[in-house]
Structure formats: C-alpha cells, structure tokens
Motif scaffolding. Structure first.
Motif, PDB file in Angstrom:
ATOM      1  N   THR A 116     -64.855  54.295 -89.545  1.00  0.00           N
ATOM      2  CA  THR A 116     -63.420  54.392 -89.807  1.00  0.00           C
ATOM      3  C   THR A 116     -62.600  54.018 -88.581  1.00  0.00           C
ATOM      4  O   THR A 116     -61.557  53.361 -88.700  1.00  0.00           O
ATOM      5  N   THR A 117     -63.047  54.422 -87.402  1.00  0.00           N
ATOM      6  CA  THR A 117     -62.338  54.078 -86.165  1.00  0.00           C
ATOM      7  C   THR A 117     -62.256  52.566 -85.986  1.00  0.00           C
ATOM      8  O   THR A 117     -61.193  52.024 -85.644  1.00  0.00           O
TER       9      THR A 117
ATOM     10  N   GLN B 228     -66.016  57.923 -73.979  1.00  0.00           N
ATOM     11  CA  GLN B 228     -65.248  56.829 -74.575  1.00  0.00           C
ATOM     12  C   GLN B 228     -64.080  56.442 -73.670  1.00  0.00           C
ATOM     13  O   GLN B 228     -63.818  55.253 -73.448  1.00  0.00           O
ATOM     14  N   LEU B 229     -63.381  57.432 -73.143  1.00  0.00           N
ATOM     15  CA  LEU B 229     -62.239  57.175 -72.271  1.00  0.00           C
ATOM     16  C   LEU B 229     -62.676  56.482 -70.984  1.00  0.00           C
ATOM     17  O   LEU B 229     -62.035  55.537 -70.519  1.00  0.00           O
ATOM     18  N   ARG B 230     -63.786  56.935 -70.431  1.00  0.00           N
ATOM     19  CA  ARG B 230     -64.273  56.325 -69.185  1.00  0.00           C
ATOM     20  C   ARG B 230     -64.681  54.874 -69.403  1.00  0.00           C
ATOM     21  O   ARG B 230     -64.345  53.997 -68.597  1.00  0.00           O
ATOM     22  N   PHE B 231     -65.388  54.612 -70.492  1.00  0.00           N
ATOM     23  CA  PHE B 231     -65.836  53.245 -70.772  1.00  0.00           C
ATOM     24  C   PHE B 231     -64.667  52.316 -71.016  1.00  0.00           C
ATOM     25  O   PHE B 231     -64.608  51.192 -70.489  1.00  0.00           O
ATOM     26  N   LEU B 232     -63.699  52.761 -71.828  1.00  0.00           N
ATOM     27  CA  LEU B 232     -62.571  51.907 -72.165  1.00  0.00           C
ATOM     28  C   LEU B 232     -61.647  51.686 -70.970  1.00  0.00           C
ATOM     29  O   LEU B 232     -61.059  50.601 -70.825  1.00  0.00           O
ATOM     30  N   GLN B 233     -61.516  52.684 -70.100  1.00  0.00           N
ATOM     31  CA  GLN B 233     -60.691  52.494 -68.912  1.00  0.00           C
ATOM     32  C   GLN B 233     -61.342  51.504 -67.949  1.00  0.00           C
ATOM     33  O   GLN B 233     -60.647  50.735 -67.278  1.00  0.00           O
ATOM     34  N   ARG B 234     -62.669  51.540 -67.855  1.00  0.00           N
ATOM     35  CA  ARG B 234     -63.355  50.528 -67.047  1.00  0.00           C
ATOM     36  C   ARG B 234     -63.144  49.132 -67.640  1.00  0.00           C
ATOM     37  O   ARG B 234     -62.977  48.164 -66.898  1.00  0.00           O
ATOM     38  N   ARG B 235     -63.134  49.052 -68.950  1.00  0.00           N
ATOM     39  CA  ARG B 235     -62.892  47.771 -69.593  1.00  0.00           C
ATOM     40  C   ARG B 235     -61.472  47.284 -69.318  1.00  0.00           C
ATOM     41  O   ARG B 235     -61.244  46.084 -69.153  1.00  0.00           O
ATOM     42  N   GLU B 236     -60.515  48.215 -69.262  1.00  0.00           N
ATOM     43  CA  GLU B 236     -59.152  47.835 -68.915  1.00  0.00           C
ATOM     44  C   GLU B 236     -59.105  47.180 -67.545  1.00  0.00           C
ATOM     45  O   GLU B 236     -58.447  46.155 -67.354  1.00  0.00           O
TER      46      GLU B 236
ATOM     47  N   PHE C 102     -54.878  50.232 -76.645  1.00  0.00           N
ATOM     48  CA  PHE C 102     -56.146  50.160 -77.372  1.00  0.00           C
ATOM     49  C   PHE C 102     -57.021  51.355 -77.033  1.00  0.00           C
ATOM     50  O   PHE C 102     -57.654  51.949 -77.915  1.00  0.00           O
ATOM     51  N   THR C 103     -57.043  51.727 -75.759  1.00  0.00           N
ATOM     52  CA  THR C 103     -57.822  52.896 -75.334  1.00  0.00           C
ATOM     53  C   THR C 103     -57.321  54.170 -76.004  1.00  0.00           C
ATOM     54  O   THR C 103     -58.104  54.971 -76.524  1.00  0.00           O
ATOM     55  N   ILE C 104     -56.005  54.360 -75.997  1.00  0.00           N
ATOM     56  CA  ILE C 104     -55.423  55.558 -76.621  1.00  0.00           C
ATOM     57  C   ILE C 104     -55.759  55.606 -78.106  1.00  0.00           C
ATOM     58  O   ILE C 104     -56.156  56.650 -78.637  1.00  0.00           O
ATOM     59  N   ASN C 105     -55.593  54.493 -78.787  1.00  0.00           N
ATOM     60  CA  ASN C 105     -55.868  54.460 -80.225  1.00  0.00           C
ATOM     61  C   ASN C 105     -57.334  54.751 -80.530  1.00  0.00           C
ATOM     62  O   ASN C 105     -57.640  55.476 -81.484  1.00  0.00           O
ATOM     63  N   MET C 106     -58.230  54.159 -79.770  1.00  0.00           N
ATOM     64  CA  MET C 106     -59.651  54.362 -80.023  1.00  0.00           C
ATOM     65  C   MET C 106     -60.059  55.814 -79.800  1.00  0.00           C
ATOM     66  O   MET C 106     -60.787  56.407 -80.613  1.00  0.00           O
ATOM     67  N   VAL C 107     -59.595  56.410 -78.709  1.00  0.00           N
ATOM     68  CA  VAL C 107     -59.966  57.798 -78.395  1.00  0.00           C
ATOM     69  C   VAL C 107     -59.373  58.767 -79.406  1.00  0.00           C
ATOM     70  O   VAL C 107     -60.067  59.651 -79.923  1.00  0.00           O
ATOM     71  N   LEU C 108     -58.090  58.604 -79.721  1.00  0.00           N
ATOM     72  CA  LEU C 108     -57.449  59.504 -80.680  1.00  0.00           C
ATOM     73  C   LEU C 108     -58.039  59.345 -82.077  1.00  0.00           C
ATOM     74  O   LEU C 108     -58.246  60.337 -82.793  1.00  0.00           O
ATOM     75  N   ALA C 109     -58.297  58.100 -82.472  1.00  0.00           N
ATOM     76  CA  ALA C 109     -58.857  57.865 -83.801  1.00  0.00           C
ATOM     77  C   ALA C 109     -60.244  58.490 -83.922  1.00  0.00           C
ATOM     78  O   ALA C 109     -60.540  59.173 -84.913  1.00  0.00           O
TER      79      ALA C 109
ATOM     80  N   ALA D 237     -54.353  56.610 -92.017  1.00  0.00           N
ATOM     81  CA  ALA D 237     -54.422  56.656 -90.555  1.00  0.00           C
ATOM     82  C   ALA D 237     -53.921  55.384 -89.900  1.00  0.00           C
ATOM     83  O   ALA D 237     -53.511  55.401 -88.735  1.00  0.00           O
ATOM     84  N   THR D 238     -53.950  54.282 -90.625  1.00  0.00           N
ATOM     85  CA  THR D 238     -53.530  53.003 -90.046  1.00  0.00           C
ATOM     86  C   THR D 238     -52.076  53.033 -89.584  1.00  0.00           C
ATOM     87  O   THR D 238     -51.728  52.384 -88.587  1.00  0.00           O
ATOM     88  N   ALA D 239     -51.235  53.792 -90.259  1.00  0.00           N
ATOM     89  CA  ALA D 239     -49.798  53.798 -89.960  1.00  0.00           C
ATOM     90  C   ALA D 239     -49.517  54.207 -88.518  1.00  0.00           C
ATOM     91  O   ALA D 239     -48.751  53.537 -87.806  1.00  0.00           O
ATOM     92  N   PHE D 240     -50.136  55.282 -88.058  1.00  0.00           N
ATOM     93  CA  PHE D 240     -49.875  55.775 -86.707  1.00  0.00           C
ATOM     94  C   PHE D 240     -50.354  54.780 -85.658  1.00  0.00           C
ATOM     95  O   PHE D 240     -49.675  54.535 -84.654  1.00  0.00           O
ATOM     96  N   ASN D 241     -51.516  54.185 -85.882  1.00  0.00           N
ATOM     97  CA  ASN D 241     -52.042  53.209 -84.926  1.00  0.00           C
ATOM     98  C   ASN D 241     -51.179  51.963 -84.857  1.00  0.00           C
ATOM     99  O   ASN D 241     -51.032  51.363 -83.793  1.00  0.00           O
ATOM    100  N   ILE D 242     -50.606  51.557 -85.988  1.00  0.00           N
ATOM    101  CA  ILE D 242     -49.714  50.395 -85.991  1.00  0.00           C
ATOM    102  C   ILE D 242     -48.522  50.648 -85.072  1.00  0.00           C
ATOM    103  O   ILE D 242     -48.116  49.770 -84.294  1.00  0.00           O
ATOM    104  N   ILE D 243     -47.944  51.831 -85.146  1.00  0.00           N
ATOM    105  CA  ILE D 243     -46.787  52.160 -84.317  1.00  0.00           C
ATOM    106  C   ILE D 243     -47.148  52.082 -82.840  1.00  0.00           C
ATOM    107  O   ILE D 243     -46.383  51.546 -82.017  1.00  0.00           O
ATOM    108  N   LEU D 244     -48.319  52.604 -82.455  1.00  0.00           N
ATOM    109  CA  LEU D 244     -48.726  52.552 -81.051  1.00  0.00           C
ATOM    110  C   LEU D 244     -48.960  51.120 -80.586  1.00  0.00           C
ATOM    111  O   LEU D 244     -48.564  50.740 -79.476  1.00  0.00           O
ATOM    112  N   TYR D 245     -49.594  50.313 -81.423  1.00  0.00           N
ATOM    113  CA  TYR D 245     -49.814  48.917 -81.054  1.00  0.00           C
ATOM    114  C   TYR D 245     -48.496  48.157 -80.950  1.00  0.00           C
ATOM    115  O   TYR D 245     -48.330  47.307 -80.061  1.00  0.00           O
ATOM    116  N   LEU D 246     -47.558  48.443 -81.851  1.00  0.00           N
ATOM    117  CA  LEU D 246     -46.250  47.801 -81.770  1.00  0.00           C
ATOM    118  C   LEU D 246     -45.542  48.169 -80.468  1.00  0.00           C
ATOM    119  O   LEU D 246     -44.899  47.314 -79.837  1.00  0.00           O
TER     120      LEU D 246
END
Length: 289
Positions: free
Chosen positions: A76-77, A277-285, A209-216, A163-172
């Motif tokens: 789902t994420t 997840q947060l550590r991996f995605l922040q390294r990717r950032e 993207f990091t915030i959305n992935m972790v929260l989702a 759930a898609t609605a909230f993530n759309i707002i963050l990406y926007l």
C-alpha cells in the motif's frame, strides 16, 4: 502598572497534564499489565514476568497477523506514493481547473474511515456482484470480501483511495518550492520531461518523499478501521492485522495482558522500522543533492 511575573511555560502545564493522563499514563499501565496475567475484567492479577512475551513469539496466529500487516503495509505504501506523486505532478502542471481538481482529490481525506469502509462494503458485497451478473460476467460476480484470496484487495483499494489525498497535498507543497527558473533553464537546454523529473523535480522534493514514505508506512502498519468496516478480520482471519488482533483478542477475548505484550512488541517493531526507513531515505536525499 505591575508586570505579570508568571512564567510563560506554566501555560503549557494543563496540556501536559492532559497528555500524560490520556496518553502517557495508559501506555505505562499497558506496559505494566503486559507482565501480568490480568484478563481486563478481574480485580486481581499475578505477575508472570516475561511469559506473555515468550508466548507471543510462539503464537502462529500472531505470525499470520504480522505477515498480513507487513505485506499490506509495504504494498500500500508503494502504490499510494506512486499514485500521489503522479497526480501531484499533473495538478502542478498548467491544466485547466486544477484548483477544483485539488479539492476533489482531497475530499476522501476528510471523510470518516469507518463510514467510507461501510460504503465500500456495500459496493463490494451488493452493487458490483449485481452489475457483473447483469453483464453476464459470472467469474467476477462475487463478493471479494468473502474470499480468503481476494478480501485483502478490497481493503487495499479502499485504503489507497482514501490515503492518497493526504500524500498528494504534501507532494504539491514540495513541488511548489521548486523555482520555475530551473525548468526554464532545462527547457532551453533541451531536457525532456523524464530528465527534468530525474535531475530536478525528484531530488528537490526528496525530503517530502521521505516524509510521505515514513508516515505512510507507519499508518498502514497500524491499519484498523478499514478492516473493521470491510471484513472484521475475516474470512477465517485472513485479513486480521496486528492492531485488530490486539483489540479483538485483548478487549473481547479476555487476553488483555497477553495482547498488551503483543502491543509493546509491535510498538518497538514500528519504531525500528520507521528509524531504519528514515535513515535510509535521508541518506538517499544526500546522494541526490
């Protein structure tokens, strides 16, 4: 005029007391009861040490619930973030009536999870089977929520839709932080849409993207309302999540202390997954910059 010497930090004391009373104290009591044999109703209980925790690791029902929850949360994420990013990119472009579309896409987020679940329960159980039957598509004219193989698909559809609605707002919000000059420069250099996305858009919205992935992932690991409204964990416990198992067995099955231990373990698991997840995605950032 006499100056008020009351420290400003005293203003947060009522909020802290309420938070402790309705959040921290119940959590501490749950941890305490996980070391007992309390059934949730009796006035007496005994300390049993780590017995509940050992039993959780030996329970096949718990393992099945964990497997379903992790499988559901990961899938789902991924789906939610792919759809959300694609829709956000479309809404951020120069299309007509984009403000109206933004409002339409955000509507599912303000609806009650249980109400949405019960509506889709009726759709999956009655409307769709009748429609497919009238179209003589007998292979599809069945209630997917009553099938052990397909019930999770119905839960996934409802969860993704809402759930898609909230993530759309963050990406926007992330897309609007990108300077338009970068796109103008890239167009002058002859860069296509894919190169713009790969080298400009995605690197600059990587924190979102990091915030959305972790929260989702965190939210989907705690999936509860949708399952209650759609399948109640069935059929044959095929869609029982950890949260539902803790609630049903703990409050309705008389295993309060046992499921309190399960809840403590699951809390630790979610914290570990979120931290990794947060550590991996922040390294990717950092690598994208």
């Amino acid at each position: 005029m006499r100056k008020n010497m009351t420290p400003y930090y005293l203003m947060v004391v009522p909020a802290l007391l309420l938070f402790f009373a309705f959040h921290t104290f119940p959590v501490l009591m749950g941890i305490f009861y996980s070391f007992t044999n309390w059934d949730g109703l009796s006035k007496t209980y005994q300390m049993v040490g780590l017995k509940n925790y050992i039993s959780v690791f030996q329970d096949p029902v718990v393992y099945r619930a964990y497997w379903f929850t992790f499988k559901f949360a990961v899938l789902t994420t991924i789906i939610v973030n792919v759809i959300s990013l694609a829709v956000a990119l479309g809404l951020n472009s120069r299309i007509k009536l984009k403000n109206m579309f933004r409002a339409v896409y955000f509507l599912p987020n303000i609806l009650s999870l249980l109400i949405v679940g019960y509506i889709f329960n009726y759709i999956f159980s009655n409307m769709l089977p009748d429609i497919f039957a009238k179209m003589h598509m007998d292979s599809l004219a069945f209630n997917i929520l009553g099938s052990r193989e397909w019930a999770w698909v119905g839960i996934l559809i409802v969860t993704v839709w809402q759930a898609t609605a909230f993530n759309i707002i963050l990406y926007l919000a992330g897309l609007q932080t990108i300077p338009a000059d970068l796109y103008e420069a890239s167009s002058l250099d002859g860069a296509g849409k894919w190169k713009e996305f790969k080298h400009i858009t995605f690197p600059l919205i990587a924190p979102f993207f990091t915030i959305n992935m972790v929260l989702a992932m965190k939210n989907f690991l705690m999936v509860f309302d949708q399952i209650v409204a759609l399948t109640a964990g069935g059929p044959a416990q095929s869609t029982t999540s950890i949260s539902l198992l803790i609630f049903s067995d703990g409050f309705q099955g008389g295993s309060f202390a046992y499921q309190s231990a399960n809840a403590v373990i699951y809390f630790v698991v979610i914290v570990i997954i979120s931290a990794l997840q947060l550590r991996f995605l922040q390294r990717r950032e950092m690598s994208l910059q």
